[in-house]
Write an enzyme that holds these catalytic residues in place. Structure first.
Site, short mmCIF file in Angstrom:
data_model
loop_
_atom_site.label_atom_id
_atom_site.label_comp_id
_atom_site.label_asym_id
_atom_site.label_seq_id
_atom_site.Cartn_x
_atom_site.Cartn_y
_atom_site.Cartn_z
N GLU A 133 3.62 -1.27 0.56
CA GLU A 133 3.00 -0.56 0.99
C GLU A 133 3.52 -0.27 2.56
O GLU A 133 3.13 -0.84 3.47
CB GLU A 133 1.42 -0.55 0.99
CG GLU A 133 0.79 -0.69 -0.45
CD GLU A 133 -0.50 -0.46 -0.30
OE1 GLU A 133 -0.89 0.76 -0.98
OE2 GLU A 133 -1.41 -1.01 0.37
N LYS B 173 -11.20 1.44 -1.13
CA LYS B 173 -11.35 0.82 0.12
C LYS B 173 -13.06 0.89 0.44
O LYS B 173 -13.90 0.82 -0.60
CB LYS B 173 -10.69 1.57 0.95
CG LYS B 173 -9.31 1.58 0.82
CD LYS B 173 -8.50 2.16 1.95
CE LYS B 173 -6.81 2.23 1.58
NZ LYS B 173 -6.22 2.71 2.71
N HIS C 128 -3.91 -6.80 1.59
CA HIS C 128 -3.55 -5.47 2.05
C HIS C 128 -3.51 -5.27 3.60
O HIS C 128 -3.88 -6.18 4.31
CB HIS C 128 -4.68 -4.64 1.70
CG HIS C 128 -4.61 -3.10 1.70
ND1 HIS C 128 -4.62 -2.53 2.96
CD2 HIS C 128 -4.44 -2.04 0.97
CE1 HIS C 128 -4.46 -1.05 3.01
NE2 HIS C 128 -4.23 -0.92 1.69
N GLU D 110 -4.65 -3.55 5.94
CA GLU D 110 -5.75 -3.28 6.70
C GLU D 110 -6.48 -4.82 6.77
O GLU D 110 -7.11 -5.14 7.84
CB GLU D 110 -6.83 -2.43 6.03
CG GLU D 110 -6.18 -0.86 6.02
CD GLU D 110 -6.76 -0.04 4.81
OE1 GLU D 110 -7.66 -0.31 4.29
OE2 GLU D 110 -5.92 1.13 4.80
N ASN E 259 -7.48 2.40 -5.13
CA ASN E 259 -8.17 1.31 -4.19
C ASN E 259 -9.05 2.37 -3.28
O ASN E 259 -8.74 3.11 -2.59
CB ASN E 259 -7.03 0.96 -2.97
CG ASN E 259 -7.33 0.00 -2.10
OD1 ASN E 259 -8.65 -0.41 -1.82
ND2 ASN E 259 -6.50 -0.24 -0.92
P1 PGA Z 1 -3.33 5.81 0.82
O1 PGA Z 1 -3.92 4.38 0.76
O2 PGA Z 1 -3.13 6.38 -0.49
O3 PGA Z 1 -4.61 6.67 1.21
O4 PGA Z 1 -2.16 6.17 1.83
C1 PGA Z 1 -2.99 3.48 0.19
C2 PGA Z 1 -3.46 2.13 0.34
O5 PGA Z 1 -3.82 1.69 1.37
O6 PGA Z 1 -3.67 1.29 -0.74
#
Ligand code: PGA
Length: 255
Positions: A171, A13, A99, A101, A11
């Site tokens: 997550e 982002k 997600h 976020e 991911n």
């Molecule tokens: P991270 O993010 O591996 O940087 O903790 C995981 C995600 O948000 O999918």
């Protein structure tokens, strides 16, 4: 019964320029990690990089691209948004949905996420549905109830033949981007709980076919241990997916 897939999903982002993204993919793909039939690697990249990513992975067995989001309406006057139908029209096979976020910064509710899942499935896109609790819930010990509601309100309207084709990513929000990983015990416990909840709703056979990924500070040095848990079917990886050498190790850690 079909064997469930083991998946390493990157991911990205909102990171990397187009050129950096292209180089990262080249560096990962030149490692030529051959995947077994039940293994997949998925790159969830920003919208403008989808076509490039799709052509980079086109010749590679079981390497795919994913969008990080789509809009919850079919089409129309929604300036700046991207529909599931558009993603399908450029050959995108996966889409991350819900997600944390997006839930937090864009106020995506369980009901809106149910609409997104429906639109993905109508357009032959496999959703990677994210769930997980914040720290305050984990501290209270009510994480199972919390994720159960996320599943119920976003997924359980789906019939069995549709649910078996989605991917779930657990997550825990307190582990995302914090360097604080869930322990293997915490991950296995929650994944087993999620599978039992799916089994209660859809039956054991269906639940056994659903891939449940772990996400939250998966790194090159902890992937193998996490993925070795019987109910952890790979990972959704943020930070460590931006470094070729690290993501290569994570791919190699798949069961
Ligand atoms: P991270 O993010 O591996 O940087 O903790 C995981 C995600 O948000 O999918």
């Amino acid at each position: 019964m079909r064997m469930r897939k083991q998946i390493a999903a990157a991911n990205w982002k909102m990171n990397l320029s187009f050129q950096q993204g292209e180089k990262l993919l080249d560096d990962i793909l030149t490692a030529k990690i051959a995947l077994a039939d039940h293994q997949e690697v998925i790159f969830a990249v920003p919208y403008p990089y989808l076509l490039m990513t799709r052509s980079e992975v086109a010749e590679e067995k079981n390497y795919y691209t994913a969008a990080q989001n789509c809009y919850h309406k079919k089409s129309g006057a929604y300036t700046g948004e991207v529909s599931a139908e558009m993603l399908h029209s450029i050959g995108v096979p996966y889409c991350v949905i819900g997600h944390s976020e997006r839930r937090e910064y864009f106020n995506e509710s369980n009901a809106v996420l149910a609409d997104k899942l429906n639109l993905c499935l109508e357009n032959f896109i496999t959703p990677i549905f994210c769930c997980g609790e914040p720290l305050s819930i984990r501290e209270k010990g009510t994480q199972n109830e919390f994720v159960a509601i996320q599943l119920k309100e976003s997924l359980y309207h789906l019939p069995a033949e549709k649910i078996k084709d989605i991917v779930i990513a657990y997550e825990p929000i307190w582990a995302i981007g914090t360097g604080k990983t869930a322990t293997t015990e915490q991950a296995q416990e929650m994944h087993a709980y999620l599978r039992s909840a799916l089994a209660a709703q859809y039956g054991k056979d269906i639940a056994a076919q659903i891939s449940i990924l772990y996400g939250g500070s998966v790194k090159a040095n902890n992937a193998k241990e996490l993925f070795s848990c019987p109910d952890v079917d790979g990972g959704l990886v943020g930070g460590a997916s931006l470094v070729a050498a690290d993501f290569i190790e994570i791919i190699k850690a798949l069961k």
